[in-house]
Write an enzyme that holds these catalytic residues in place. Structure first.
Site, PDB file in Angstrom:
ATOM      1  CD  GLU A 283     -27.174  -3.045 -10.978  1.00  0.00           C
ATOM      2  OE1 GLU A 283     -27.437  -2.132 -11.767  1.00  0.00           O
ATOM      3  OE2 GLU A 283     -26.416  -2.880 -10.011  1.00  0.00           O
ATOM      4  CG  ASN A 373     -16.205  -0.543  -8.124  1.00  0.00           C
ATOM      5  OD1 ASN A 373     -15.039  -0.634  -8.489  1.00  0.00           O
ATOM      6  ND2 ASN A 373     -16.722  -1.308  -7.186  1.00  0.00           N
TER       7      ASN A 373
END
Lengths: 495, 495
Positions: A283, A373
């Site tokens: 990613e 996160n």
């Protein structure tokens, strides 16, 4: 048709209270930088007048401070998904100021299309080029750009003049059809391109705001001894798997998470002569990948964003002709697609907050309560990889926290999907092992020696069953940390 | 080349101590029935002589008693994966008698090929036909048959004369190539066929044992009031999603788990005039699917096994010409493939042992310790579905157990992947909701009214953070059950 050029403030005024706004980008890379700040300012003005002004914020992953920081500080957010890394936003969502859904990144574009999350009213996307025919060329991050541009009534393009227009050609923009008409994604090798160099939308709904903002990327801490040892352990494990024939001789594409440990692993792989040149299907493309491409250790990189320091970014722009046929940026539903991860046989490398002795991983919540996160793409990759690997130092905070615990306080990846755990002490191979043997393996190979006796004590408390966990002693490590400042004082009998 | 016909005892003698043996089938359907019993007998004889005799057992999913029961009772198992439902095996693995790896069913064939679990020495497969050229036609379950037949040195075929040879044509046998040479699976609609009607192996390694054994399938309990209400809640939810346009008008393929609740859901869907005729893409095709195909409510069914009662099985054989172009049986890596689940947009319906208020699901371990069956295909489908749904009664054991708890004791599916929870009281829609709102939704819509105040008390204990769980009170329900016989006596202050 001439493009409509407007100011950031005029763009912000197109956003209404209660709108859902989709932003381009993935991490800080590719995010718009002036319109979200203007929206935040508008929200503050409205709040000062006593009016409500909150929006839903949809992005590829985390963002730069201009989006998540500005909008949080302006109390302008009613809903946020799928991931964040901003310090102000972290505080706000842990205070319950707005709803946050921690979603697998590959799923957001389709869940928007399916109508599960409401209508996207406005898209705000950063571009290095936009044409009168409606071709929008993103910058260094993609995320959910194709989907939000197609679905939104209004598309605000931040045309960033600091990004060279010759970036055109680095992207591969492809949006999936939805079931029951979905076809295969025709990517069979990391370097396959299947889409357009741009997103095409009806130019009538485009508004352009010109900017000239540099990237918001910081650097990484240098590799320390612990992360270097983790990196070497991974590289040596790969070498032994290659020798055993369990990894094909030409290697498999690597997915690697974000941060220092990921950088250390890549560095160790690059410097190990027994590991062949490899590809990346991931990613986030970080600094180390760019360096290793230039050095010839990585032959191709496919990602959703170029999340690099400004220094590396400028180097990349200067050498664009070198990178253009070696690197591609794709939307998150393609970069993180479970079917592709499984087809390509990626090796997934992700970091953990804590790991338990039975092979479960916490990637998101400190002490099970405080969101760090989010799960990001780790679920997309881990579950569907050829081989899933989690990386963690054995301890944190000067040894007061063991990252190997009796039970994770929040579970993002479970025993069914986690195959290999690596700390600076060694490699635990969980394949084909039942819970008790997994526990022995993890304690002996990965836990810090100081914590091994405590973990053995927990495992050997005489609990019956397939998984000998003690529900009333399993969080003794966390309780000791809270009460005494160190997990080393854990007392299982006290709970 | 003439086939080698041997007795079950002769076949068993081909299996050696420490061998890994792969068996055909998926649930009791398609499993061999006499050779495993003969292997168990051989093991007992060897043990009586003081010799070691244990094997690794690899299957598609669970098996009939002839495999898991016989081999467990003979203490002939050293390792077992990926799933089981046998009462004797359950006791043995909970006693730690052998290692059991609870694996996503779609992953076993490839993990065997990747070499992660050792070599498969012998395959034992049930067939309705076998030819001198090496074509093996399975019976009513497939599982990992193509992979074990190809990799094993010895393939023992139980040729079951009670299964009509005209079953040939119902299977679609397709084995994936491994990365980096893996291609897409060219299935775009539930009814697509992509492989052969049989598995082809070198006839030199085939040994045939003739049998004439009926299936080992039992019936289901009749639908009771609670399961009927769950079924109706699901059907009504589907109707409202259809109306809102969040499920396409022609519907999407249904995956449904095993058991009474799944049967009740299918029955409710079939009797609801607002739900169109639909297709099934699942692992286990149960009695209700066969009935609904005959009634015209289900147009096509793709599965890995025909896990039906003997009564329905004989009806199926009698009407085979009707079913032949409406039903296909595939290997588990195809029936459960994550990429296909996502491409086809399946709606995943699975049952839970317990669900927690934040949207995590326990599918496998009672009290977090005692293995029930395993995760099976629920992870393959849930994570990659168009929409994931978990079904549970609000309580069990006359209300002494709440199936909605503060924290699940074992986590198989987490908040990132679970979208809808249904009990007999209602439907909790978790899409786009943060943890606190998910908790409110689950408590109000799904929990039993008697337990709602307790669950609200837990949620409102004042814990700070994104997920307000209290690590030292989260298992108070389970402690109360253990100490007082009912979760209703939970006291959060006592822990």
């Amino acid at each position: 048709m001439a493009l409509k050029f407007i100011s950031a403030e005029e763009a912000a005024s197109l956003v209404k209270h209660n709108d859902n706004v989709g932003f381009s980008g993935f991490t800080h890379a590719g995010c718009p930088k002036v319109v979200p700040v203007a929206i935040a300012k508008l929200a503050e003005e409205e709040h000062a007048k006593g009016n409500s002004f909150k929006i839903g914020v949809f992005t590829g992953a985390s963002t730069g401070d201009s989006i998540d920081g500005s909008l949080t500080r302006a109390k302008a957010i009613k809903f946020r998904t799928p991931y964040q890394t901003n310090k102000d936003m972290r505080v706000a969502l842990n205070n319950g100021e707005f709803d946050f859904f921690d979603l697998h990144l590959s799923q957001l574009a389709q869940e928007i299309r399916y109508g599960f999350l409401g209508k996207i009213n406005v898209a705000v996307v950063e571009a290095c080029d936009v044409t009168e025919s409606g071709e929008i060329v993103p910058t260094t991050g993609v995320g959910i750009t194709p989907t939000i541009c197609r679905l939104a009534d209004i598309v605000i393009v931040e045309l960033n003049k600091s990004v060279p227009t010759k970036l055109r050609g680095i992207h591969d923009m492809y949006e999936l059809q939805d079931p029951p008409k979905r076809r295969e994604i025709p990517i069979y090798e990391v370097q396959n391109r299947v889409g357009l160099e741009y997103v095409k939308v009806d130019p009538a709904k485009i508004y352009v705001v010109e900017t000239n903002k540099d990237g918001e990327g910081g650097g990484f801490a240098p590799v320390d001894d612990v992360t270097a040892r983790i990196g070497n352990n991974v590289a040596e494990f790969f070498v032994s798997e290659l020798k055993a024939g369990r990894i094909p001789a030409h290697f498999l594409p690597i997915q690697s998470g974000v941060g220092n440990i990921a950088n250390a692993v890549l560095a160790s792989m690059g410097s190990n002569p027994a590991i062949p040149r490899f590809e990346v299907y991931t990613e986030v493309i970080q600094d180390a990948v760019i360096d290793m491409m230039q050095q010839g250790n990585i032959s191709f990189a496919s990602g959703c964003s170029l999340t690099v320091s400004n220094e590396v970014l400028h180097k990349f722009y200067e050498d664009l002709s070198f990178f253009k046929n070696k690197l591609v940026l794709r939307p998150s539903e393609i970069s993180n697609n479970p079917g592709l991860a499984r087809r390509l046989g990626i090796i997934a490398l992700n970091t953990a907050i804590e790991v338990d002795i039975f092979g479960n991983v916490n990637s998101t919540h400190v002490n099970g309560t405080k969101m760090m996160n989010g799960i990001g793409g780790s679920g997309d990759f881990t579950r569907n990889s050829y081989l899933s690997i989690f990386l963690t130092p054995s301890t944190a905070k000067n040894g007061t926290i063991s990252c190997i615990v009796p039970k994770v306080t929040h579970e993002d990846h479970n025993e069914h999907s986690v195959k290999i755990i690596v700390s600076e002490y060694g490699v635990a191979d969980l394949r084909g092992k039942g819970p008790r043997n997994r526990a022995e393996e993890i304690i002996e190979k990965c836990a810090h020696p100081d914590y091994r006796p405590l973990l053995h004590d927990y495992l050997n408390r005489g609990v019956k069953g397939h998984i000998p966990q003690d529900l009333y002693a399993c969080f003794a490590f966390h309780k000791a940390l809270e009460e005494t400042g160190s997990m080393i004082n854990a007392d299982f009998s006290k709970l």
